[in-house]
Design an enzyme around this catalytic site. Structure first.
Site, PDB file in Angstrom:
ATOM      1  N   THR B 188      28.090  25.471  49.506  1.00  0.00           N
ATOM      2  CA  THR B 188      29.141  26.271  48.890  1.00  0.00           C
ATOM      3  C   THR B 188      29.573  25.642  47.585  1.00  0.00           C
ATOM      4  O   THR B 188      28.970  24.697  47.112  1.00  0.00           O
ATOM      5  CB  THR B 188      30.341  26.407  49.819  1.00  0.00           C
ATOM      6  OG1 THR B 188      31.255  27.309  49.213  1.00  0.00           O
ATOM      7  CG2 THR B 188      31.019  25.075  50.019  1.00  0.00           C
ATOM      8  N   THR B 403      40.734  34.845  30.342  1.00  0.00           N
ATOM      9  CA  THR B 403      41.673  35.276  29.292  1.00  0.00           C
ATOM     10  C   THR B 403      43.117  35.257  29.759  1.00  0.00           C
ATOM     11  O   THR B 403      43.403  35.056  30.917  1.00  0.00           O
ATOM     12  CB  THR B 403      41.316  36.692  28.806  1.00  0.00           C
ATOM     13  OG1 THR B 403      41.089  37.523  29.931  1.00  0.00           O
ATOM     14  CG2 THR B 403      40.093  36.650  27.948  1.00  0.00           C
TER      15      THR B 403
END
Lengths: 403, 403
Positions: B188, B403
């Site tokens: 993972t 962002t």
């Protein structure tokens, strides 16, 4: 030379259609439709590769194997998939009832269904719808037929073209429905194409196979391959062109180009109307070792929820695009890969471009249509896959579909 | 016999850890961490299969190939992936600086990074962080180390157990971070395991391979295999048990059971904290022709956006589950497949159950933990995959990540 025309799927000579509301869809819109050729037609069709293929797919596979068909009967609102023996009986009954109403043999009728999986068709309503639609068949029935195949589509998808074969004016037209569970593998949800060109069934089948491979099989909305995908084409020869009998003939190439144009246009319309889609993404991978590799990388990018949500959010998180290329399974070399978004170079030979104009990138990400190009720098093969972004609306539509 | 204990990753004897804020993450939280064994330790690790594997993965692969390691240095906030030659230099510098601060050789240090792909590490900050973390190392440094590996995780993931090997009390503990880009193929995102058991490196590697296959490789949040996946285990032998030297020994089996328990618990915690997850889904496929087929079907269901959004919307649209089984590529026969959701029989031998209690199904879909079982009716193999649903929040998190 292909010219766009109006009139939709009934524009080619010798085709009639109709759609009626039989009460399967709750919204009162058309849900049973029939497309009919007034004369015998060559037929070819491609179907889903899903092993849970729906009952109408099984019935149509059998019918189209003869290479000839006269009618397609379709319903929306219920997919008649995962419905066992009863589903198969119902699909056969649909073909039989349409055949009776149109004075055809059962094997001249293809059947298609789309909608919720796992519930049985309300056959009393379907029967009534088939009879009404057969009675309403008209050379201007295009719009109602189109409405009858829609589910979560927000706009109808059709196109029609004129072209010449050996001096004869021919027409070809198609309709499609898409929206969700779109990751065709042989065909998209439902798409029907008519042409009045004369072509041998085996060549029609060959042309369809190739056109589907480069159109419907190059799109993905959500990576889910439906149980009901069907693309069928009927070619009834009413244009009077000399029968196309060889792939080497110039007329075969002309016909193929027309068929390919219709398939690509419809496939792209399906992506533009992907459930919740706000953007249309053309993912081109070139410089690949093989077409299979190029398609594999383009599809991995097109299917990645992380890439799709980034485009929805207009977030230039380009690392996710190369990440998807990396896990695609294709031959990819990190230090040779380059990436362009909307014509802007983002990565060159595995490294982020040093003089990336952030303002320009923001502008590019804000566009509705965006071209993404990955250059692998390994070979000469390329492929383009069309997909859409992943929005809140997709989650909403699919969290509330049956309830 | 395994007993849960507190103390996390520094609970096993001879381990220290620390995490500090070096300024890579904007939220002021810990972003550089070091895990350290006070004595030499056997080491094994599994990494992403993504061909765009990040620089720290390449450096750690080389280091762990010796079967021994003393420290793991990690940062969050920047993945150091798709960063070319500079990225590789930076990852090597991280190992070197940690080695200097801890008086080790470079090859005794594994490196891991997680965060945004495609930007270079701010090395001045990283260097400062490594020196601070090395100075802060403590047997109770578990919590700050754990914080230093988190990105969009909403809770920290760790577990610790006691068990005995040949009469000696041993401990094993692990931490993990997950959240997005979770579809491990070998490992993972990031997971570190410590144990004071004594075991030969080759056997440790074998045990880890098997445990990873049945834990981290059985989960999916979004089907995206990250560039940075790393699972590493350090075994320092401080418990004083007789060195495990053969897989046939009962102590190997005991150790394996403990390792498997830790890996499975951490893998499941990653799914529970999947980006935007509101539900934990255990997808079991049995009656399959092979384990590969069972896993293939379970993974197709776990990855389907349509299945995941249906569970989010608590919409019992079960046809999508069988549809995913159908396109998985595994050996599936529609008329033999059965489906249960939360113990409720939905489909028997390919047909919807006739006496399905709608109220009961609604109740089952409303649960937070839901067991889905598909019985293929073909063979005797089975597999369970753990996944989560797909919510508005997933789209939000990933539309706004950089962002």
């Amino acid at each position: 030379m292909l010219t766009k025309i109006t009139g939709g799927i009934t524009a080619p000579q010798g085709f009639k259609a109709a759609g009626v509301h039989a009460g399967i869809k709750k919204n009162g819109k058309e849900d049973v439709g029939i497309l009919y050729s007034t004369v015998p037609a060559a037929a070819a069709a491609k179907f889903t590769t899903n092993k849970m293929a729906a009952a109408p797919v099984l019935v149509s596979q059998e019918a189209v194997s003869r290479g000839r068909a006269r009618a397609i009967v379709v319903n929306s609102g219920c997919a008649n998939a995962c419905t066992g023996e009863q589903g198969l009986t119902d699909a056969r009954t649909m073909a039989h009832q349409a055949a009776q109403a149109l004075s055809l043999d059962d094997y001249e009728v293809l059947v298609a269904s789309t909608g919720v999986i796992g519930i049985n068709l309300p056959m009393a309503k379907v029967t009534q719808g088939i009879n009404q639609a057969a009675a309403a068949l008209s050379p201007s029935g295009h719009e109602s037929m189109l409405a009858a195949i829609m589910t979560t589509d927000t706009f109808s998808k059709s196109c029609a073209y004129e072209f010449t074969l050996g001096g004869k004016l021919c027409k070809i037209a198609g309709i499609a429905k898409g929206a969700g569970m779109i990751h065709p593998n042989m065909a998209t949800m439902l798409s029907f194409i008519t042409t009045d060109a004369a072509i041998e069934p085996s060549l029609l089948n060959q042309a369809l196979s190739q056109a589907v491979e480069l159109s419907y099989n190059m799109i993905s909305v959500d990576g889910d391959t439906s149980t009901n995908d069907t693309v069928a084409v009927l070619a009834n020869g009413q244009a009077g062109n000399e029968l196309i009998t060889a792939t080497a003939s110039p007329t075969y190439q002309e016909f193929y180009k027309a068929l390919q144009t219709v398939c690509t246009e419809l496939a792209q319309l399906i992506v533009r109307d992907g459930e919740g889609a706000t953007k249309f993404l053309a993912i081109t991978v070139d410089g690949a070792a093989s077409f299979a590799d190029a398609k594999c990388v383009a599809m991995a990018i097109a299917k990645s929820p992380l890439v799709k949500t980034a485009f929805f959010g207009q977030d230039p998180n380009w690392g996710r695009i190369l990440c998807a290329a990396g896990y695609s399974g294709a031959n990819v070399q990190p230090d040779k890969a380059s990436l362009m978004i909307g014509g802007l170079t983002i990565v060159e030979n595995g490294q982020g471009a040093t003089r990336l104009d952030a303002a320009k990138l923001k502008e590019v990400m804000a566009a509705k249509d965006i071209a993404v190009t990955v250059h692998l720098g390994i070979g000469a093969a390329s492929a383009t896959v069309w997909t859409c972004d992943f929005s809140y609306e997709y989650v909403k539509i699919n969290g509330e579909y049956t309830t």
